[in-house]
Design a protein around this motif. Structure first.
Motif, PDB file in Angstrom:
ATOM      1  N   GLU A  39     -39.290 118.995 106.626  1.00 20.60           N
ATOM      2  CA  GLU A  39     -40.428 118.652 105.785  1.00 20.60           C
ATOM      3  C   GLU A  39     -40.281 119.280 104.397  1.00 20.60           C
ATOM      4  O   GLU A  39     -39.709 120.362 104.243  1.00 20.60           O
ATOM      5  CB  GLU A  39     -41.718 119.180 106.443  1.00 20.60           C
ATOM      6  CG  GLU A  39     -42.989 118.595 105.859  1.00 20.60           C
ATOM      7  CD  GLU A  39     -44.246 119.177 106.509  1.00 20.60           C
ATOM      8  OE1 GLU A  39     -45.299 118.543 106.418  1.00 20.60           O
ATOM      9  OE2 GLU A  39     -44.163 120.265 107.101  1.00 20.60           O
ATOM     10  N   VAL A  40     -40.801 118.574 103.380  1.00 23.81           N
ATOM     11  CA  VAL A  40     -40.838 119.132 102.029  1.00 23.81           C
ATOM     12  C   VAL A  40     -42.302 119.420 101.689  1.00 23.81           C
ATOM     13  O   VAL A  40     -43.103 118.493 101.553  1.00 23.81           O
ATOM     14  CB  VAL A  40     -40.238 118.157 100.992  1.00 23.81           C
ATOM     15  CG1 VAL A  40     -40.363 118.740  99.587  1.00 23.81           C
ATOM     16  CG2 VAL A  40     -38.780 117.861 101.327  1.00 23.81           C
ATOM     17  N   ASP A 188     -33.489 116.756  90.005  1.00 20.38           N
ATOM     18  CA  ASP A 188     -32.608 115.771  90.651  1.00 20.38           C
ATOM     19  C   ASP A 188     -31.875 116.392  91.830  1.00 20.38           C
ATOM     20  O   ASP A 188     -31.762 115.792  92.898  1.00 20.38           O
ATOM     21  CB  ASP A 188     -31.582 115.238  89.634  1.00 20.38           C
ATOM     22  CG  ASP A 188     -32.225 114.245  88.678  1.00 20.38           C
ATOM     23  OD1 ASP A 188     -33.345 113.770  88.982  1.00 20.38           O
ATOM     24  OD2 ASP A 188     -31.614 113.960  87.619  1.00 20.38           O
ATOM     25  N   ARG A 191     -34.241 116.843  94.629  1.00 20.29           N
ATOM     26  CA  ARG A 191     -34.565 115.545  95.235  1.00 20.29           C
ATOM     27  C   ARG A 191     -33.454 115.138  96.211  1.00 20.29           C
ATOM     28  O   ARG A 191     -33.721 114.696  97.327  1.00 20.29           O
ATOM     29  CB  ARG A 191     -34.727 114.497  94.131  1.00 20.29           C
ATOM     30  CG  ARG A 191     -35.321 113.188  94.580  1.00 20.29           C
ATOM     31  CD  ARG A 191     -35.573 112.269  93.400  1.00 20.29           C
ATOM     32  NE  ARG A 191     -36.627 112.753  92.519  1.00 20.29           N
ATOM     33  CZ  ARG A 191     -36.466 113.099  91.237  1.00 20.29           C
ATOM     34  NH1 ARG A 191     -35.279 113.012  90.679  1.00 20.29           N
ATOM     35  NH2 ARG A 191     -37.486 113.523  90.527  1.00 20.29           N
ATOM     36  N   THR A 192     -32.194 115.341  95.774  1.00 20.52           N
ATOM     37  CA  THR A 192     -31.057 115.029  96.644  1.00 20.52           C
ATOM     38  C   THR A 192     -31.128 115.828  97.936  1.00 20.52           C
ATOM     39  O   THR A 192     -30.944 115.294  99.037  1.00 20.52           O
ATOM     40  CB  THR A 192     -29.737 115.352  95.916  1.00 20.52           C
ATOM     41  OG1 THR A 192     -29.757 114.738  94.632  1.00 20.52           O
ATOM     42  CG2 THR A 192     -28.538 114.864  96.705  1.00 20.52           C
ATOM     43  N   ALA A 194     -33.750 117.094  99.345  1.00 22.10           N
ATOM     44  CA  ALA A 194     -34.859 116.605 100.169  1.00 22.10           C
ATOM     45  C   ALA A 194     -34.457 115.332 100.902  1.00 22.10           C
ATOM     46  O   ALA A 194     -34.742 115.167 102.092  1.00 22.10           O
ATOM     47  CB  ALA A 194     -36.084 116.344  99.290  1.00 22.10           C
ATOM     48  N   ASN A 195     -33.754 114.453 100.203  1.00 24.28           N
ATOM     49  CA  ASN A 195     -33.328 113.194 100.829  1.00 24.28           C
ATOM     50  C   ASN A 195     -32.334 113.431 101.955  1.00 24.28           C
ATOM     51  O   ASN A 195     -32.225 112.625 102.871  1.00 24.28           O
ATOM     52  CB  ASN A 195     -32.708 112.265  99.777  1.00 24.28           C
ATOM     53  CG  ASN A 195     -33.770 111.744  98.813  1.00 24.28           C
ATOM     54  OD1 ASN A 195     -34.960 111.740  99.138  1.00 24.28           O
ATOM     55  ND2 ASN A 195     -33.349 111.324  97.633  1.00 24.28           N
ATOM     56  N   GLU A 196     -31.592 114.537 101.862  1.00 22.19           N
ATOM     57  CA  GLU A 196     -30.632 114.851 102.924  1.00 22.19           C
ATOM     58  C   GLU A 196     -31.318 115.476 104.132  1.00 22.19           C
ATOM     59  O   GLU A 196     -30.669 115.812 105.120  1.00 22.19           O
ATOM     60  CB  GLU A 196     -29.561 115.817 102.404  1.00 22.19           C
ATOM     61  CG  GLU A 196     -28.581 115.160 101.445  1.00 22.19           C
ATOM     62  CD  GLU A 196     -27.652 116.167 100.800  1.00 22.19           C
ATOM     63  OE1 GLU A 196     -27.800 117.384 101.092  1.00 22.19           O
ATOM     64  OE2 GLU A 196     -26.807 115.749 100.013  1.00 22.19           O
ATOM     65  N   GLY A 197     -32.630 115.705 104.016  1.00 22.22           N
ATOM     66  CA  GLY A 197     -33.367 116.215 105.168  1.00 22.22           C
ATOM     67  C   GLY A 197     -33.534 117.724 105.176  1.00 22.22           C
ATOM     68  O   GLY A 197     -33.922 118.309 106.193  1.00 22.22           O
ATOM     69  N   GLU A 212     -43.760 112.606  94.314  1.00 25.39           N
ATOM     70  CA  GLU A 212     -42.671 111.697  94.631  1.00 25.39           C
ATOM     71  C   GLU A 212     -41.846 112.188  95.828  1.00 25.39           C
ATOM     72  O   GLU A 212     -41.469 111.410  96.696  1.00 25.39           O
ATOM     73  CB  GLU A 212     -41.782 111.609  93.384  1.00 25.39           C
ATOM     74  CG  GLU A 212     -40.734 110.542  93.422  1.00 25.39           C
ATOM     75  CD  GLU A 212     -39.706 110.833  92.350  1.00 25.39           C
ATOM     76  OE1 GLU A 212     -38.531 110.561  92.592  1.00 25.39           O
ATOM     77  OE2 GLU A 212     -40.082 111.389  91.289  1.00 25.39           O
ATOM     78  N   VAL A 213     -41.589 113.499  95.872  1.00 21.89           N
ATOM     79  CA  VAL A 213     -40.657 114.042  96.861  1.00 21.89           C
ATOM     80  C   VAL A 213     -41.389 114.730  98.016  1.00 21.89           C
ATOM     81  O   VAL A 213     -40.904 114.749  99.139  1.00 21.89           O
ATOM     82  CB  VAL A 213     -39.671 115.021  96.184  1.00 21.89           C
ATOM     83  CG1 VAL A 213     -38.689 115.582  97.189  1.00 21.89           C
ATOM     84  CG2 VAL A 213     -38.939 114.331  95.043  1.00 21.89           C
ATOM     85  N   ASP A 215     -43.606 115.840 101.125  1.00 26.06           N
ATOM     86  CA  ASP A 215     -44.239 115.232 102.292  1.00 26.06           C
ATOM     87  C   ASP A 215     -45.677 115.705 102.412  1.00 26.06           C
ATOM     88  O   ASP A 215     -46.535 115.011 102.943  1.00 26.06           O
ATOM     89  CB  ASP A 215     -43.485 115.625 103.571  1.00 26.06           C
ATOM     90  CG  ASP A 215     -42.071 115.094 103.566  1.00 26.06           C
ATOM     91  OD1 ASP A 215     -41.883 113.908 103.238  1.00 26.06           O
ATOM     92  OD2 ASP A 215     -41.144 115.876 103.874  1.00 26.06           O
TER      93      ASP A 215
END
Lengths: 251, 262
Positions: A39-40, A188, A191-192, A194-197, A212-213, A215
């Motif tokens: 989770e972010v 950025d 964000r990367t 976060a997208n990787e989990g 945006e990022v 949760d």
């Protein structure tokens, strides 16, 4: 000594009834807070609300006065815990970067790997190079921190934390000390991640990033969690009066 | 009068005063007496090579021993003074306050003469000179400890937090992160310590020295009384400068180099 086991079925961070005093000044007044794995969570609030103190309590850079802090199922307020071992699992990125100024970028990234994780020099360097590439700074191994811009320094700091293979990353106002034009590069990278989990706790003033990022968004004021929920919902329609007041000033 | 004219006039007056003072010195001084007493080439020639091979060499050796010893003991004391364990702090504070407050000469005398009387089994390597050197270490450690402590405290707290949050133990944090930065910060005051030690080796005479143990000042004093001429004193003075000047220059260069990574 309680053994540290990485469990996936428990929250990454679970804080219960956390109180923290600086002298007679109560900075945290009974915080309940958690971050689930993957989770972010973005923590926002006015300065002096205790959000940085909360973050720093999670790996005991600040000693909590009372309450429990459970990281991946292990109570880290336990006196018998191997705190250094826990800390290698929690990456922290500071507002002031805190790179080691006497070491070049590569050594900044390999020092703790060798000292705390007992990795060999070559293994540490390989991991360091991989993470430097990840934050967009491949080829800057030999630079010294003062030869880099603030944004580059902060990305090195992120790479340094990542090189310990942490299970979670804590960001303490990572862009607050940066010139506005350098903020984007750091966000950025985050964000990367976060997208990787990656599990992330982000104390920030960047509402755009939170929306945006994130949760979940946690709003703190006066040492308590005032309100939390989906970032978009809170930012669009804050329920609590203090949240409304704060957001009307920063948005 | 315009301000610029006034400034120029003032500058001219300063030059005139300087020139008058130099001229007065040149006229008043008895150059012949000065030359025979302080710059006698015959006496000077007789001092070689011992003044270099023994006296100057001993200054360098004594300085090295006192500085390295002082550094090790001083670092220990500095860490004790910052220790979370209170008795260590008390001992370090008491030590530092005591030996910073005493004249080095008295400490050297004490180690060379008083301590051997009290402790008959006390038998330092190097005899009385060795005892004097131990005293120099003891004294310099007190100053060096304070300098190192200040250096450690000048390293930003965030450095320790960063290292600790990466899982580094306190000892590794101190060795790899704090001390390297502290020593950079204290390079200038440590140079001072070193120069002070060089000069303090001249106090070792009070311990009483064998001929081969003599350092520059003792050597020069002996030569002055032997020749009834002050030339050896001038030579000793020049040799001290030959030792200290390159050292301070070197450190200044080191410091500029360090700026790069600060």
């Amino acid at each position: 000594m309680s053994e540290y086991i990485n469990r996936k079925d428990v929250p990454a961070i679970a804080v219960q009834d956390l109180h923290k005093y600086f002298g007679k000044n109560e900075v945290l007044k009974g915080i309940d807070f958690h971050v689930n794995q993957g989770e972010v969570v973005c923590v926002v609030g006015p300065s002096g609300s205790g959000k940085s103190t909360l973050l720093r309590c999670v790996n005991r850079l600040e000693e909590p006065t009372s309450g429990t802090i459970v990281v991946e199922g292990v109570d880290i307020t336990d006196r018998e815990i191997d705190l250094d071992r826990v800390r290698t699992k929690i990456g922290i990125v500071f507002q002031q970067f805190n790179l080691f100024p006497h070491l070049n970028v590569l050594k900044n990234l390999t020092l703790a790997q060798q000292r705390a994780k007992k990795r060999s020099k070559t293994e540490a360097a390989d991991i360091a190079r991989k993470n430097l590439a990840k934050v967009g700074l491949a080829g800057r191994e030999e630079s010294f921190p003062n030869q880099l811009s603030g944004g580059q320094q902060q990305r090195v700091a992120i790479a340094r934390a990542l090189s310990m293979d942490p299970d979670m990353m804590l960001f303490d106002e990572p862009t607050s000390a940066l010139d506005p034009e350098l903020v984007g590069d750091v966000l950025d990278v985050m964000r990367t991640l976060a997208n990787e989990g990656m599990t992330m706790m982000v104390v920030t003033h960047e509402m755009g990033f939170a929306r945006e990022v994130g949760d979940r968004l946690v709003f703190m004021d006066g040492g308590v969690v005032v309100e939390q929920g989906k970032p978009k919902e809170i930012l669009a329609a804050p329920q609590h009066e203090r949240t409304q007041g704060f957001l009307s000033k920063v948005l | 009068m315009k301000p610029s004219t006034r400034r120029r006039l003032f500058r001219a007056v300063l030059y005139v005063i300087f020139l008058v003072a130099v001229a007065a010195l040149v006229i008043v001084a008895d150059w012949e007496t000065i030359a025979t007493n302080f710059l006698d080439l015959g006496v000077a020639a007789e001092q070689f090579p011992t003044i270099i091979t023994t006296a100057a060499k001993n200054v360098v050796i004594y300085t090295f021993i006192a500085f390295v010893g002082g550094l090790i003991l001083g670092l220990t004391l500095a860490l004790m003074k910052l220790s979370p364990v209170a008795p260590y702090r008390w001992v370090a504070t008491a030590y530092i306050e005591t030996f910073r407050g005493l004249p080095a000469l008295l400490v050297i005398f004490g180690f060379a003469y008083a301590v051997p009387i009290a402790f008959t089994e006390w038998n330092p390597p190097g005899g009385s000179t060795g005892a004097g050197l131990i005293a120099l270490i003891v004294v310099s450690a007190a100053y060096i400890a304070e300098t190192i402590r200040a250096g450690i405290e000048a390293v930003p707290k965030g450095q320790v937090e960063a290292a600790r949050s990466l899982g580094m133990r306190p000892s590794w944090t101190m060795i790899s992160v704090v001390l390297p930065q502290a020593f950079r910060i204290i390079t200038p005051p440590m140079t001072n310590e070193l120069v002070i030690i060089i000069k303090d080796t001249s106090l070792l005479f009070i311990a009483g020295m064998a001929l081969g143990d003599r350092e520059l000042t003792t050597f020069a004093r002996d030569a002055v009384s032997q020749h009834a001429n002050s030339t050896p004193l001038v030579m000793a003075a020049l040799l001290y400068l030959v030792i200290t000047l390159p050292l301070t220059r070197l450190v200044a260069r080191l410091e500029r180099h360090n700026q790069r990574s600060r």
